[in-house]
Write a protein that holds these residues in place. Sequence first.
Motif, mmCIF file in Angstrom:
data_model
loop_
_atom_site.group_PDB
_atom_site.id
_atom_site.type_symbol
_atom_site.label_atom_id
_atom_site.label_comp_id
_atom_site.label_asym_id
_atom_site.label_seq_id
_atom_site.Cartn_x
_atom_site.Cartn_y
_atom_site.Cartn_z
ATOM 1 N N ALA A 110 0.615 -1.233 -0.159
ATOM 2 C CA ALA A 110 0.155 -0.047 -0.009
ATOM 3 C C ALA A 110 0.894 1.343 -0.091
ATOM 4 O O ALA A 110 0.489 2.381 -0.647
ATOM 5 C CB ALA A 110 -0.915 -0.052 1.294
ATOM 6 N N PHE A 140 -9.299 1.847 1.220
ATOM 7 C CA PHE A 140 -9.359 0.095 1.411
ATOM 8 C C PHE A 140 -10.738 -0.096 0.990
ATOM 9 O O PHE A 140 -11.524 0.325 1.973
ATOM 10 C CB PHE A 140 -8.766 -0.210 2.419
ATOM 11 N N THR A 150 -6.806 -6.043 6.287
ATOM 12 C CA THR A 150 -6.937 -4.308 6.323
ATOM 13 C C THR A 150 -6.370 -3.666 7.789
ATOM 14 O O THR A 150 -5.439 -2.921 7.772
ATOM 15 C CB THR A 150 -7.900 -3.736 5.654
ATOM 16 N N THR A 166 -4.467 7.208 5.294
ATOM 17 C CA THR A 166 -5.725 6.510 4.932
ATOM 18 C C THR A 166 -6.941 7.421 4.915
ATOM 19 O O THR A 166 -7.249 8.037 5.983
ATOM 20 C CB THR A 166 -5.793 5.307 5.556
#
Length: 460
Positions: A110, A140, A150, A166
Motif C-alpha cells: 500500500a 481500502f 486491512t 488513509t
Amino acid sequence: MGSELYDSIRDKVIWGLADSGWLTRAWLSRSGLAPLQLDPDELAGEHHRVQARRLLQTPAWSPFLKGFEPYSKLLSTIENTVAHPSAILTFPYDWRLPVRSHADTLAAKARDHLTRWRAHPAQIAARAHAVDGREARLVFIAHSMGGLVTYAALNLSSDHDLAEDTRGVMTLGTPFQGSVVATSILNALQGAPLPLPHHRLATAAATMPGVHDLLPRFLCLEDGLDVRTLTPTDVADLGGDKELFSASEKFFSDLNRRPLPHHRPVVGIGQATVQSLQLQAGTVRASEYCFRTDSDGELKRDQHGRPSRYPVKGDGTVHRASASPMRRSVPIYAQHGALASGKQSRRTVVDFLLEDDHLGPDMAEDGLGLEVPDYVHPNVRWDVFVSGTDDVSGVEWSVAAVDGSYSRAGLLEAEGDDRLRASVSVPDSGLYRVTVTSDHSPTVTQLVFAGPDGTKPLDE
C-alpha cells in the motif's frame, strides 16, 4: 477465500477453479483437500509453497461458506470511477494463513502504491479538483477476511503512518467478531447434510490459522443456563487446534486497541445466519439466534431465567453484529459471497470513493432473504425458500449454470407468513447460481454445487 491459490510444487491451482470436474475432485476425491492443508514447514512460518496469484476470476464454492462470486464486477466499477486504472491496487493473499502474517506485506504494498500514484500524471491532474488540492490518500475496499487483513496492516504493521495516510476503509461482510460458521468447518465430522469427506475437511481446516481467526469471539456457546465465549479447550473439543486459537485470541487483543480509521462497514442483512451453538459430545449444533447483554454486561434472560434468544439475521455467514463494530453501518440485502458483486454494494462503493466529506450511510431498501442447500444431486429435487414476503406477485426466481449451459425460471408459492417456496432440480453436475428478483427488493443470489453422492470417495 476470495484469492486464487497456486501450489508451486504441484504446479497447479488448488483453489479458485469453477468447473464441475475440479470441484468434484477437490471435495469428493480421497486427496482432493490435501493441497490446502498446511504442512509442518508452513505451520513453522515458511510460506513459499502456495502463492496467492490473483483475486478470484471465477465463482468458487466451499461447504458451510457456500459460494464466492469473483470480484470482476466490483473492480470494473471502481476502474470506471477513479481518475485512472493505475489508482487501483489489488491484494490477493493466502487466506489459510494467520491474518497477522499479511499485515506487513499489505502495508508495504500500500505504501509503495501510494508513492507511485502520487507521482502519476493522472493523480496530479486530479488534485486540482480535490478539496484544498489535497494529495491522494489510500482508500481500502475489503470483503470478508480482507477487512481483518486491512485492520492488521493499519494497526499492527511496521508502517505506523499508514493510518494517517488513509482517507477511509470500507469493509463488506467482515467478521470482526468472528462467525459461528467457522466452528462447523472445524467440526465437519458432525455429519452435516453434505455428502463430503468430513474427516478430511476437518483435518485440513484444523491446520489453518486463518480458519481459527474466523472463530466467534462473542457470547455464543450455550452452556446450561449460561452463555459464554469459546475457550481453547472448547475449540479443541470441536476439532480445532488449541494453540492456533490461543494465538488468534492474542492477535485480536492487540488488533482491537484502535479502531479502523474512517471506517464504513457494509453489512449483509435479511439472510438466515447461524449465530450461536451448543457443543454436545464434541458435536456442534448451530442455531440461528444470538444473545444480548445489558450495559452492565449481564445476560438478558426471560421470565424463567433462561437466556433470551434473538433471531437477528445477517448475510448467511456473518451475522449483522459481527460485521458492524459500530452502530453506523450500511445494510444491504445480500448473501456473504455475493456482497461485493451486487449492484447495491457497488453503488455504495462508488459513493464512498467519490465523497469528500462523510455524509452518513444510506438506509437499506426493503429486501428479501434467500435460502438454498449448499450441495445437491443432479435430477433430485430441492427447495428454494424466499423470506421477507408472502406475496408472489412481482417476485421471480431462476437457476442457471455458471458456465451458461443451462437456465430455467420457475414459479413461487406462498409457504406460511413472509415466506415463499419453489421446488427445482438441475440436470447435471456443476456450479449453479440461484437468483431472486423483485420489484421492491434488490436482487439476491446464491451459488449451489450439484455433484454426485460423495458418501464413497471418488478414485483419483
